[in-house]
Design an enzyme around this catalytic site. Sequence first.
Site, PDB file in Angstrom:
ATOM      1  N   SER A 339       0.857  -1.181   0.000  1.00 16.03           N
ATOM      2  CA  SER A 339       0.000   0.000   0.000  1.00 16.03           C
ATOM      3  C   SER A 339       0.892   1.229   0.000  1.00 16.03           C
ATOM      4  O   SER A 339       2.050   1.173   0.392  1.00 16.03           O
ATOM      5  CB  SER A 339      -0.905   0.021   1.241  1.00 16.03           C
ATOM      6  OG  SER A 339      -0.131   0.199   2.416  1.00 16.03           O
ATOM      7  N   CYS A 497       0.006   7.516   2.560  1.00 15.03           N
ATOM      8  CA  CYS A 497      -1.003   8.522   2.894  1.00 15.03           C
ATOM      9  C   CYS A 497      -0.349   9.785   3.441  1.00 15.03           C
ATOM     10  O   CYS A 497      -0.790  10.892   3.158  1.00 15.03           O
ATOM     11  CB  CYS A 497      -2.014   7.971   3.883  1.00 15.03           C
ATOM     12  SG  CYS A 497      -1.325   7.463   5.470  1.00 15.03           S
ATOM     13  N   GLU A 499       3.500   9.690   4.509  1.00 14.94           N
ATOM     14  CA  GLU A 499       4.909   9.464   4.800  1.00 14.94           C
ATOM     15  C   GLU A 499       5.776  10.329   3.888  1.00 14.94           C
ATOM     16  O   GLU A 499       5.823  10.106   2.680  1.00 14.94           O
ATOM     17  CB  GLU A 499       5.272   7.990   4.619  1.00 14.94           C
ATOM     18  CG  GLU A 499       4.677   7.064   5.657  1.00 14.94           C
ATOM     19  CD  GLU A 499       3.333   6.490   5.260  1.00 14.94           C
ATOM     20  OE1 GLU A 499       2.957   5.427   5.793  1.00 14.94           O
ATOM     21  OE2 GLU A 499       2.639   7.099   4.417  1.00 14.94           O
ATOM     22  N   HIS A 530       5.366  -1.453  13.001  1.00 14.58           N
ATOM     23  CA  HIS A 530       4.077  -1.057  12.451  1.00 14.58           C
ATOM     24  C   HIS A 530       3.032  -0.775  13.527  1.00 14.58           C
ATOM     25  O   HIS A 530       2.351  -1.663  13.994  1.00 14.58           O
ATOM     26  CB  HIS A 530       3.552  -2.139  11.515  1.00 14.58           C
ATOM     27  CG  HIS A 530       4.224  -2.136  10.179  1.00 14.58           C
ATOM     28  ND1 HIS A 530       4.102  -1.103   9.279  1.00 14.58           N
ATOM     29  CD2 HIS A 530       5.027  -3.042   9.592  1.00 14.58           C
ATOM     30  CE1 HIS A 530       4.789  -1.376   8.181  1.00 14.58           C
ATOM     31  NE2 HIS A 530       5.368  -2.547   8.352  1.00 14.58           N
ATOM     32  N   GLU A 631       6.230   3.571  13.795  1.00 15.50           N
ATOM     33  CA  GLU A 631       4.895   4.149  13.628  1.00 15.50           C
ATOM     34  C   GLU A 631       4.118   4.055  14.935  1.00 15.50           C
ATOM     35  O   GLU A 631       4.071   3.004  15.571  1.00 15.50           O
ATOM     36  CB  GLU A 631       4.145   3.412  12.516  1.00 15.50           C
ATOM     37  CG  GLU A 631       4.814   3.578  11.156  1.00 15.50           C
ATOM     38  CD  GLU A 631       4.281   2.636  10.106  1.00 15.50           C
ATOM     39  OE1 GLU A 631       4.352   2.998   8.922  1.00 15.50           O
ATOM     40  OE2 GLU A 631       3.797   1.544  10.458  1.00 15.50           O
TER      41      GLU A 631
END
Length: 892
Positions: A339, A497, A499, A530, A631
């Site tokens: 993604s 989205c 980064e 993550h 993250e």
Amino acid sequence: MKLQEILKARGITDEQLKEVQEQDIPAAAESFQRIMDIYYLLKVTADMESAYWYNRVWWENDGDLLEVRRAKAVAASLAHSTPTILPYEKLVMNKTKHLRGAFPFPWVCASFFNSLAESLMEEAEAPAENEADSVSVVGAGGGNVTESYGEVISIAKKFGMRKEDIPVLVKVSKYWDGISVEDISTKYAKTLPGFEQFQNIMDSVLVMFDSFAIPQGREVMNYYMPLQYGFDGILELCDEKIAKTMGEAGGDGVLGMSRGYYYAAMKEIVKGLSQWCENYARKAEDLASREPDEAYKKNYLEIAQVMHNIAHKRPSTFREALQMTLCLHLGVVNEDPQSGQSIGRLGQVLQPFYEKDIADGTTTEEVVELLELYRIKITCIECFASAGVSGGVLSSNTFNNLSLGGQNYDGLSAVTPLEYLIIEAGMRAQTPQPTLSILYDEKLPEDFLMKAAACTKLGIGYPAWMNNQVGMNFMLRQYGPEGMDLYDARAWCLGGCLESAPGCFLPLEYNGKVTMIPGGVSPTCGTGIHFTGLPKVLELVLTNGVDKRTGKQVFPPHNKKLETFDELLDQWKEYLDISNRIVNKVNNIQMDVWRKYNMPAVNSLLKPDCFKKGQHIGNCGARYNACINFESCGTITFINSLASLKKNVYDTKKYTLEEMTDAMLHNFGFRTAYDTGVFSPDYRESTDDAQKYAEIFADCINAPKYGNADPYADQLLRDYHMYLLHYLPTLESFFGKPEYLCQISVSTHGPQGFITLATADGRLAGTTYSDGSVSAAPGTDKNGVYALFESATVYDHSQNQNAQMNLKLYPSSVQGVQGTRKLLELVRTYMRKGGFHVQFNVVSSDTLKEAQKTPDQYRDLMVRVAGFTQYWCEIGKPIQDEVIYRTEYEEV
């Protein structure tokens, strides 16, 4: 104020100004509308065609060099993909033969498919889900296949696969049992002394998912090589490079010899891409030969010509160039589950082609139609992954971000005439992807910014706004040690989205001119740790390391009384470090195994430094490799919880830590979201214990909250960031580079909120965390949006990869031309204060509530979640509840 005085003197009121509207938005082209009518009816279809051909060619080449073997397998999966063309398409190619399709990657993750497939073959119950999957909710509407029906089997709560394809899934997956990236990395991860610790962390969903789940993406495409040379030209370059490097170490005794093998692999992947295009050309010719309608026949022949040309030569028109970039984009997203493979600054890359076509007589309406059709193609890209990823993280989106604005190579406004049309297409053809991002810079033209603001206020969730100067400063800070200079810093844009990803400019020769075009020059800017739930770590501090939901001892018991706030915070840091150390080691193993066996093929062709060095992405062929992150999720829920504990336990000493913990374990006397099925923090149903905890609950609710320009809470946010700024670089990625902070919730604040008990800020068990990273927790920002901006900018946003601010505006607050100006000034104010990112939902909560009740009547309703736009009906209920409850500003 001066403007208002002048208008008032002339008898013009604010109400009259609100009535002055922008021009009406023209309808999208008929071709777009006809395809969208089909799209709305489609379900997400999974098939085995691409996986079958990958698997077959991989094993046919057993014993070949791994990078060549991998390239041959990826090339075969592309070259054997069945071409499908609709009669009113002008851009062609899909991820699969289905318009909205996906396929599994068992060579990455085989256990999920093997266990599921076997249960289906035996007509038995499906195996138990892992914890992240079980707490993730996929939206039940739109194209998602959340339940099996008829001859269609639901996989991962989202993808539909026909029963006749299940035997192929079983056979293909079985080959990888024990030797997939997942299996091999797990084998070696188990040798780590802390592997049991890792399992407990994952079972508690403290960390959301493994790195191999989506190893590529969160980076920026680079289309330069094929646009400059064409596929035949690249094949010639490969032969030249092979002649120079094959059999030569080039002074590098470790990787030098692999250069020749890299170019041999690149020849294979180029041949696969070329054949893929040829297949579409031949399909179009065949359709044209049998088509009685002259208009459709003409269109098929035009498609055939475009596809024949780009199969071999560099593009010669805007349509060919756009089709070429689409082919390359699909090629990359087809080689791995991924993604966030961002498009980059496409309006600047393709401006030379647009400029020539306009000069040759092409109309802007023809260009806009192509851009509208492009939006459908990108929207159709799906990521085949588990429910924990597709629902709990992605909300069915794949984050193909398109950035506009910023600065060009010379440091001037990079806005091009084509970028105006990209926004126009986004206004007419309203689809979730590609999402648009404005790289806001003081040098950008005012009319461009006003057009972007007019698009934002339509309520479709894009474009979002990023601070170009902050992004450039982060680039120089993070990649300076690898040689980043000001010119490369100007080429940055959004990967995924949100980064921030590095780029560079390269000289495209076209139409007698040389244009410096931007493109990505790094691997994934995200595949680290993550999504760690920060409030969950704090919960485990209060419960002595025990996850009360599962009963597991996640962390070693600290057995401390935590008599001071500093002791509490130090214990949180200690637990966070325990988690990070073991998760980072396991993820490094996962990614190292991935790059050794599944080295990117198409992506390694396109990154120009890889081609220059003769090394694939996994061998640090890219220009910048300090790109792996940590993250986080639930930042403001965590900060508000700290503020409440500091105030109520350590400063006023009104309650002991034990009393606070007891109240949270009993959910302050309310029913949990697990019981009510409502995940919004504003919904409460009392139990018999409510009166017992009423006072402590009220004090938690009334404790200082971030977002009100209150130093009490805001200082905690600043201290948190300063700590992570110095701590995270002590973690080393599989590339041997220091890691850094990425702050995006995506959709993880839903499932990670679900697994977290009540928190000291008054949030109840199972409800969502706060979204983003500097958004206020819903309903807690009492002093208006400008106070929120003060709170958000108490630290330097360029210290980290990003900072995410989500706002919801009532539509009447931005009505008319005056409203557009107010929205732009709101953005400008935040950018000038140093804010990195702000995005908007311009929709009323009443509309969202009605859409939640009757989703079929709102099939085309889109909202902004956290870095991306998605159809409302395809978002899971926890995130829907959270978006509904976000603070709604009626004045800006």
